[in-house]
Scaffold this motif. Structure first.
Motif, PDB file in Angstrom:
ATOM      1  N   ILE A 259       0.831  -1.209   0.000  1.00 52.12           N
ATOM      2  CA  ILE A 259       0.000   0.000   0.000  1.00 52.12           C
ATOM      3  C   ILE A 259       0.861   1.253   0.000  1.00 52.12           C
ATOM      4  O   ILE A 259       0.573   2.230  -0.708  1.00 52.12           O
ATOM      5  CB  ILE A 259      -0.954  -0.016   1.210  1.00 52.12           C
ATOM      6  CG1 ILE A 259      -1.973  -1.159   1.069  1.00 52.12           C
ATOM      7  CG2 ILE A 259      -1.691   1.322   1.344  1.00 52.12           C
ATOM      8  CD1 ILE A 259      -2.807  -1.389   2.308  1.00 52.12           C
ATOM      9  N   SER A 260       1.944   1.238   0.777  1.00 56.94           N
ATOM     10  CA  SER A 260       2.839   2.396   0.832  1.00 56.94           C
ATOM     11  C   SER A 260       3.518   2.627  -0.509  1.00 56.94           C
ATOM     12  O   SER A 260       3.692   3.778  -0.937  1.00 56.94           O
ATOM     13  CB  SER A 260       3.895   2.192   1.925  1.00 56.94           C
ATOM     14  OG  SER A 260       3.294   2.059   3.200  1.00 56.94           O
ATOM     15  N   LEU A 261       3.890   1.537  -1.178  1.00 57.95           N
ATOM     16  CA  LEU A 261       4.535   1.659  -2.490  1.00 57.95           C
ATOM     17  C   LEU A 261       3.587   2.273  -3.509  1.00 57.95           C
ATOM     18  O   LEU A 261       3.959   3.198  -4.256  1.00 57.95           O
ATOM     19  CB  LEU A 261       5.014   0.283  -2.956  1.00 57.95           C
ATOM     20  CG  LEU A 261       5.755   0.238  -4.297  1.00 57.95           C
ATOM     21  CD1 LEU A 261       7.010   1.085  -4.247  1.00 57.95           C
ATOM     22  CD2 LEU A 261       6.095  -1.201  -4.666  1.00 57.95           C
ATOM     23  N   VAL A 262       2.355   1.780  -3.538  1.00 58.58           N
ATOM     24  CA  VAL A 262       1.368   2.337  -4.473  1.00 58.58           C
ATOM     25  C   VAL A 262       1.056   3.787  -4.108  1.00 58.58           C
ATOM     26  O   VAL A 262       0.915   4.647  -4.994  1.00 58.58           O
ATOM     27  CB  VAL A 262       0.086   1.476  -4.462  1.00 58.58           C
ATOM     28  CG1 VAL A 262      -0.981   2.104  -5.356  1.00 58.58           C
ATOM     29  CG2 VAL A 262       0.389   0.062  -4.932  1.00 58.58           C
ATOM     30  N   THR A 263       0.972   4.088  -2.809  1.00 59.38           N
ATOM     31  CA  THR A 263       0.728   5.466  -2.377  1.00 59.38           C
ATOM     32  C   THR A 263       1.836   6.388  -2.861  1.00 59.38           C
ATOM     33  O   THR A 263       1.577   7.487  -3.370  1.00 59.38           O
ATOM     34  CB  THR A 263       0.627   5.536  -0.846  1.00 59.38           C
ATOM     35  OG1 THR A 263      -0.444   4.697  -0.403  1.00 59.38           O
ATOM     36  CG2 THR A 263       0.361   6.960  -0.383  1.00 59.38           C
ATOM     37  N   GLY A 264       3.088   5.954  -2.707  1.00 60.00           N
ATOM     38  CA  GLY A 264       4.205   6.762  -3.173  1.00 60.00           C
ATOM     39  C   GLY A 264       4.174   6.997  -4.671  1.00 60.00           C
ATOM     40  O   GLY A 264       4.426   8.109  -5.148  1.00 60.00           O
TER      41      GLY A 264
END
Length: 344
Positions: free
Chosen positions: A203-208
């Motif tokens: 989720i953090s990767l996609v958010t970034g």
């Protein structure tokens, strides 16, 4: 005969509290040594499911670990090189921000005077020193150049941890007094922490990536740096996404104006609404088994004890502590206080 002033149970509680304080002080003093080990442990937990999948397609474990770590090293080197170039560009830009600040501050001055706040723009500008900001960024660039050694040692520790995983069950069974119950608790903790970290990382990767695309579309400079910041701070519950939005919004407000800054704020609000309130709860299920207050307090506690890494890993650390407490009769009461009663 007079009754004892302090009962045995009260004395035992006092001694245990004293021992806990001593342990926490020891951990805080030795944080520089403990934090890399904890970080390596959680990285190994994230990577182990990937290693097992490669083993499932008949890739030897040593080769699987080598492939995964090689990819990580390549990505880290590319990121650090690009980040170093961006930081150099940021250093050259910072001296110009003093003159850029004057215009928005002069715009705000009449509004503040209308509500009774007397502010002198000329006096405020005197306190703005671009040299301190340049020195800060220069220090960050120096740290980036020295980070490769630390990252190499960290990844080396991760490699040895991943190689040790197949032998761990046998060792733990010989170590535990109640092997069956202990192994169930350890497996439960590993499954909970692994699921949280893998999903949170995705989720953090996609958010970034979404933040990067959004800032690039709005023509915001240093979009990659702010996207990397959004990826990193997304691990911090509750306040991480807010902290990640502050630098780019401030930059756009200073260099582009209020309207563009409001667009960036709206973009961050939309991203946090979609990912934080819709996608993440659905992927992770109905909560983490921790109350909202405990999640926030754990952020403060682990941040105080272990620094920024403790803030990033506050939730998985608290989940592991809660499961460990559930294994003893005395700890079950504390575990109930940590849990979210609506989940049970």
């Amino acid at each position: 005969m007079a009754k004892p002033i302090i009962t045995f149970s009260a004395l035992k509680a006092v001694i245990m509290m004293g021992m806990l304080v001593i342990i926490l002080v020891g951990i805080k003093v030795a944080a520089d040594m403990i934090v890399p080990f904890i970080l390596a442990l959680f990285i190994a937990i994230i990577l182990n499911p990937m290693i097992r999948r490669l083993e499932g397609i008949r890739v030897p474990r040593v080769l699987a670990i080598t492939l995964v770590i090689s990819v990580i090293i390549f990505v880290v080197v590319v990121l650090l090189a690009y980040l170093g170039t961006t930081m150099n560009d940021l250093t050259r830009t910072l001296p110009h921000y003093r003159s850029s600040l004057i215009s928005p501050m002069q715009t705000l001055e009449p509004w503040l005077q209308r509500v009774g706040i007397s502010v002198s723009v000329d006096e405020l500008v005197k306190y703005i020193d671009p040299n301190s900001a340049v020195a800060l960024v220069t220090g960050l660039i120096t740290q980036l150049s020295n980070a490769m050694t630390s990252i190499f040692l960290l990844l080396l520790t991760v490699v040895f941890m991943l190689l040790e995983v197949p032998q761990l069950p046998v060792k733990l069974q010989q170590l535990l007094s109640r092997p069956a119950e202990g192994m169930v608790a350890i497996q439960r903790a590993l499954d909970s922490v692994s699921q949280y970290l893998v999903l949170k990382t995705a989720i953090s990767l996609v958010t970034g990536l979404v933040v990067w695309v959004m800032l690039a579309m709005l023509d915001v400079r240093f979009a990659f740096v702010w996207a990397l910041l959004a990826f990193s701070l997304n691990y911090i519950p509750n306040i991480g996404s807010v902290l990640a939005a502050i630098p780019p919004v401030a930059q756009v407000l200073v260099f582009s104006g209020l309207y563009e800054a409001l667009l960036v704020v709206a973009g961050y609000l939309a991203i946090n609404l979609v990912f934080g309130n819709i996608i993440e709860p659905r992927m992770m299920g109905r909560g983490l088994g921790l109350s909202t207050l405990v999640v926030f307090l754990s952020l403060i506690f682990w941040g105080w004890l272990l620094g920024p890494v403790g803030m990033l890993l506050s939730v998985p650390l608290t989940i592991a502590v809660k499961i460990a407490l559930e294994q003893s009769d005395g700890g079950k009461r504390i575990a109930v206080l940590l849990s979210d009663v609506t989940k049970s």
